[in-house]
Design a protein around this motif. Structure first.
Motif, PDB file in Angstrom:
ATOM      1  N   LEU A  92       0.832  -1.212   0.000  1.00  0.00           N
ATOM      2  CA  LEU A  92       0.000   0.000   0.000  1.00  0.00           C
ATOM      3  C   LEU A  92       0.864   1.259   0.000  1.00  0.00           C
ATOM      4  CD1 LEU A  92      -2.842  -0.985   2.489  1.00  0.00           C
ATOM      5  CD2 LEU A  92      -3.050  -0.618   0.031  1.00  0.00           C
ATOM      6  N   ALA A  95       2.369   1.700  -3.458  1.00  0.00           N
ATOM      7  CA  ALA A  95       1.407   2.203  -4.442  1.00  0.00           C
ATOM      8  C   ALA A  95       1.166   3.699  -4.248  1.00  0.00           C
ATOM      9  CB  ALA A  95       0.093   1.437  -4.329  1.00  0.00           C
ATOM     10  N   ALA A 115      -0.260   0.277  -9.795  1.00  0.00           N
ATOM     11  CA  ALA A 115      -0.967   0.211  -8.516  1.00  0.00           C
ATOM     12  C   ALA A 115      -2.248  -0.603  -8.650  1.00  0.00           C
ATOM     13  CB  ALA A 115      -1.272   1.615  -8.003  1.00  0.00           C
ATOM     14  N   GLU A 119       0.009  -3.917  -7.352  1.00  0.00           N
ATOM     15  CA  GLU A 119       0.266  -3.618  -5.938  1.00  0.00           C
ATOM     16  C   GLU A 119      -0.985  -3.702  -5.071  1.00  0.00           C
ATOM     17  OE1 GLU A 119       4.049  -0.648  -6.793  1.00  0.00           O
ATOM     18  OE2 GLU A 119       1.997   0.138  -6.817  1.00  0.00           O
ATOM     19  N   LEU A 120      -2.068  -3.085  -5.481  1.00  0.00           N
ATOM     20  CA  LEU A 120      -3.283  -3.103  -4.663  1.00  0.00           C
ATOM     21  C   LEU A 120      -3.954  -4.478  -4.614  1.00  0.00           C
ATOM     22  CD1 LEU A 120      -4.718   0.441  -5.466  1.00  0.00           C
ATOM     23  CD2 LEU A 120      -3.373  -0.305  -3.484  1.00  0.00           C
TER      24      LEU A 120
END
Length: 139
Positions: A92, A95, A115, A119-120
């Motif tokens: 988090l 991102a 992101a 990543e998310l």
């Protein structure tokens, strides 16, 4: 033949090998952690030294957390929750940092795409794994 069709129930507690349906999260986290290693080398080689230290450190911490949680999940060993929670938090942060420090234009579009695509979702998987009990519930 009966033994193959009706295997004994797994013992409660630590299991040396995970149940087949339970291995995919460990494989995903391990793969993501391993994929971060060449990316980290690329960042170290291309970024200015001051920025490289920060980004390389963040990515190495992410890789360590992902590999730690992935290894425990693949083996069915206890202790996956803390590294999974650490990985979720680090992903988090990564991102948010990527998106907020990106220059407008193509760099920002790339940061947002990374992101949203990697990543998310990976942070969500890690967060769910961090909240999952260490052992399967008794039936």
């Amino acid at each position: 033949m009966t033994l193959l069709l009706n295997p004994p129930a797994p013992k409660a507690g630590w299991r040396p090998f995970a149940v087949e349906g339970d291995r995919w999260p460990g494989r995903v986290l391990t793969g993501a952690g391993l994929a971060l290693l060449p990316w980290t080398v690329c960042l170290a080689a291309t970024l200015p030294p001051g920025q490289a230290v920060a980004w390389v450190t963040l990515d190495l911490l992410e890789a360590a957390a992902l590999l730690g949680a992935g290894r425990r999940l693949r083996r069915g060993a206890p202790g996956h929750r803390r590294p999974a929670a650490a990985a979720a938090l680090l992903l988090l942060v990564d991102a948010v940092a990527d998106v907020t420090t990106a220059a407008p234009g193509a760099e920002l579009a790339t940061a947002v795409a990374m992101a949203l695509a990697t990543e998310l979702p990976l942070a969500a998987v890690c967060g769910a794994l961090a909240l999952r009990p260490e052992r399967p519930a008794a039936r």
